[in-house]
Design a protein around this motif. Sequence first.
Motif, PDB file in Angstrom:
ATOM      1  N   HIS A 115       0.826  -1.216   0.000  1.00  0.00           N
ATOM      2  CA  HIS A 115       0.000   0.000   0.000  1.00  0.00           C
ATOM      3  C   HIS A 115       0.861   1.268   0.000  1.00  0.00           C
ATOM      4  CE1 HIS A 115      -2.987  -3.016   1.088  1.00  0.00           C
ATOM      5  NE2 HIS A 115      -3.898  -2.153   0.725  1.00  0.00           N
ATOM      6  N   ASP A 116       2.117   1.105  -0.350  1.00  0.00           N
ATOM      7  CA  ASP A 116       3.040   2.224  -0.571  1.00  0.00           C
ATOM      8  C   ASP A 116       3.245   3.089   0.677  1.00  0.00           C
ATOM      9  OD1 ASP A 116       4.833   3.417  -2.320  1.00  0.00           O
ATOM     10  OD2 ASP A 116       3.419   5.013  -2.867  1.00  0.00           O
ATOM     11  N   LEU A 117       3.257   2.467   1.838  1.00  0.00           N
ATOM     12  CA  LEU A 117       3.550   3.185   3.078  1.00  0.00           C
ATOM     13  C   LEU A 117       5.057   3.200   3.293  1.00  0.00           C
ATOM     14  CD1 LEU A 117       0.731   1.744   5.361  1.00  0.00           C
ATOM     15  CD2 LEU A 117       0.730   3.877   4.062  1.00  0.00           C
ATOM     16  N   LYS A 118       5.580   4.291   3.787  1.00  0.00           N
ATOM     17  CA  LYS A 118       7.027   4.466   3.871  1.00  0.00           C
ATOM     18  C   LYS A 118       7.564   4.571   5.298  1.00  0.00           C
ATOM     19  CE  LYS A 118       7.404   4.706  -0.622  1.00  0.00           C
ATOM     20  NZ  LYS A 118       7.997   3.582  -1.388  1.00  0.00           N
ATOM     21  N   SER A 119       6.682   4.849   6.276  1.00  0.00           N
ATOM     22  CA  SER A 119       7.137   5.047   7.649  1.00  0.00           C
ATOM     23  C   SER A 119       6.216   4.286   8.604  1.00  0.00           C
ATOM     24  CB  SER A 119       7.137   6.544   7.985  1.00  0.00           C
ATOM     25  OG  SER A 119       7.555   6.752   9.324  1.00  0.00           O
ATOM     26  N   LEU A 120       6.780   3.306   9.311  1.00  0.00           N
ATOM     27  CA  LEU A 120       5.989   2.437  10.179  1.00  0.00           C
ATOM     28  C   LEU A 120       6.465   2.548  11.622  1.00  0.00           C
ATOM     29  CD1 LEU A 120       6.020  -0.830   8.011  1.00  0.00           C
ATOM     30  CD2 LEU A 120       4.537   1.184   7.781  1.00  0.00           C
ATOM     31  N   SER A 121       5.519   2.709  12.528  1.00  0.00           N
ATOM     32  CA  SER A 121       5.795   2.627  13.967  1.00  0.00           C
ATOM     33  C   SER A 121       5.154   1.343  14.466  1.00  0.00           C
ATOM     34  CB  SER A 121       5.207   3.832  14.700  1.00  0.00           C
ATOM     35  OG  SER A 121       5.823   5.031  14.284  1.00  0.00           O
ATOM     36  N   ILE A 122       5.982   0.356  14.778  1.00  0.00           N
ATOM     37  CA  ILE A 122       5.479  -0.963  15.153  1.00  0.00           C
ATOM     38  C   ILE A 122       5.568  -1.131  16.665  1.00  0.00           C
ATOM     39  CG2 ILE A 122       5.785  -3.454  14.907  1.00  0.00           C
ATOM     40  CD1 ILE A 122       6.868  -2.973  12.114  1.00  0.00           C
TER      41      ILE A 122
ATOM     42  N   ASN B 276      15.673  -5.933   7.253  1.00  0.00           N
ATOM     43  CA  ASN B 276      16.818  -5.199   6.706  1.00  0.00           C
ATOM     44  C   ASN B 276      16.613  -4.867   5.226  1.00  0.00           C
ATOM     45  OD1 ASN B 276      18.206  -5.119   9.119  1.00  0.00           O
ATOM     46  ND2 ASN B 276      19.434  -6.936   8.685  1.00  0.00           N
ATOM     47  N   GLN B 277      15.996  -5.790   4.495  1.00  0.00           N
ATOM     48  CA  GLN B 277      15.740  -5.547   3.074  1.00  0.00           C
ATOM     49  C   GLN B 277      14.760  -4.405   2.886  1.00  0.00           C
ATOM     50  OE1 GLN B 277      17.169  -7.154   0.183  1.00  0.00           O
ATOM     51  NE2 GLN B 277      16.301  -5.210  -0.511  1.00  0.00           N
ATOM     52  N   GLN B 278      13.723  -4.355   3.724  1.00  0.00           N
ATOM     53  CA  GLN B 278      12.738  -3.265   3.619  1.00  0.00           C
ATOM     54  C   GLN B 278      13.395  -1.925   3.948  1.00  0.00           C
ATOM     55  OE1 GLN B 278      10.173  -4.669   2.182  1.00  0.00           O
ATOM     56  NE2 GLN B 278      11.198  -6.577   2.769  1.00  0.00           N
ATOM     57  N   ARG B 279      14.250  -1.928   4.963  1.00  0.00           N
ATOM     58  CA  ARG B 279      14.956  -0.691   5.317  1.00  0.00           C
ATOM     59  C   ARG B 279      15.908  -0.266   4.203  1.00  0.00           C
ATOM     60  NH1 ARG B 279      16.263  -1.719  11.801  1.00  0.00           N
ATOM     61  NH2 ARG B 279      14.342  -0.733  12.588  1.00  0.00           N
ATOM     62  N   ASP B 280      16.586  -1.235   3.592  1.00  0.00           N
ATOM     63  CA  ASP B 280      17.478  -0.923   2.472  1.00  0.00           C
ATOM     64  C   ASP B 280      16.697  -0.328   1.298  1.00  0.00           C
ATOM     65  OD1 ASP B 280      19.657  -1.834   3.891  1.00  0.00           O
ATOM     66  OD2 ASP B 280      19.726  -3.793   2.904  1.00  0.00           O
TER      67      ASP B 280
ATOM     68  N   MET C  53      12.220   1.978   3.406  1.00  0.00           N
ATOM     69  CA  MET C  53      11.136   2.040   4.381  1.00  0.00           C
ATOM     70  C   MET C  53      11.703   2.319   5.772  1.00  0.00           C
ATOM     71  SD  MET C  53       8.212  -0.823   5.294  1.00  0.00           S
ATOM     72  CE  MET C  53       7.300  -0.616   3.760  1.00  0.00           C
ATOM     73  N   GLN C  54      11.121   3.273   6.475  1.00  0.00           N
ATOM     74  CA  GLN C  54      11.513   3.570   7.848  1.00  0.00           C
ATOM     75  C   GLN C  54      10.656   2.730   8.796  1.00  0.00           C
ATOM     76  OE1 GLN C  54      11.223   7.783   8.507  1.00  0.00           O
ATOM     77  NE2 GLN C  54      12.565   8.299   6.808  1.00  0.00           N
ATOM     78  N   ILE C  55      11.314   1.929   9.635  1.00  0.00           N
ATOM     79  CA  ILE C  55      10.595   1.042  10.547  1.00  0.00           C
ATOM     80  C   ILE C  55      11.140   1.248  11.953  1.00  0.00           C
ATOM     81  CG2 ILE C  55       9.885  -1.327  11.051  1.00  0.00           C
ATOM     82  CD1 ILE C  55      10.561  -2.051   8.166  1.00  0.00           C
ATOM     83  N   LYS C  56      10.281   1.732  12.833  1.00  0.00           N
ATOM     84  CA  LYS C  56      10.662   1.938  14.225  1.00  0.00           C
ATOM     85  C   LYS C  56       9.904   0.945  15.096  1.00  0.00           C
ATOM     86  CE  LYS C  56      10.537   5.252  18.049  1.00  0.00           C
ATOM     87  NZ  LYS C  56      10.080   6.589  18.503  1.00  0.00           N
TER      88      LYS C  56
END
Length: 214
Positions: free
Chosen positions: A135-142, A172-176, A179-182
Amino acid sequence: MEKRYYVVTYEDGTRKLFYDTWDNVEGIHHRKSVKRFDAKDKEEAEYFEEHGYRRLDKEIEDKKKKLKPNEAIIFTDGSHQNKNPKYVGFAAIIMTANGETQLKGCSNDSDIVESANVGGEISAIKMAVSWAKAHDLKSLSIYHDYEEVKRWVDDKDKANKDVAKKYVKFINQQRDDGMQIKFTRVPGHRGFKDNKRVDKLAQAAIPEPNEDMK
């Protein structure tokens, strides 16, 4: 150096609040095993001193109100229960500027089942991140329950099992890819409403023994 509110947690689990610079507080103890929590806000520090964890409910509600179109707040959980131990259930609640999406699933993969709730939490995170990517989201707060899912991907601890190694490689692949994942751990069974909701959703994902998946 700026004065802040520091909560020191001692080896026996007791906590004490200080308002000072960290150099002065640290000088009192001289022990590497002492853990610290610091905040500019006194109320936040007092909450930590009493409960032993951050006051996340207000932080989360504030984030919900300010979500941008490419951002998401995600709660995840896994469940492994005696009612049907052949399966692990997992779920995610994804909140975006457009509303809320609930995802759930279960697995009888031996590696995931062997890892029980941890395998479920890993599966929930991968499911949610894959949905976010689609869904083309770029910043996730998990917000998650099991602490190691953060420590593994932040290189604080080493993942040893294959299921954990695959998870680290995936994140790591998503971050590369940009995508920002916190990751933020939410202590389980502490009354956080969204954590309770996703916990129930993960439990409900496990089929009854007479309803095993074909």
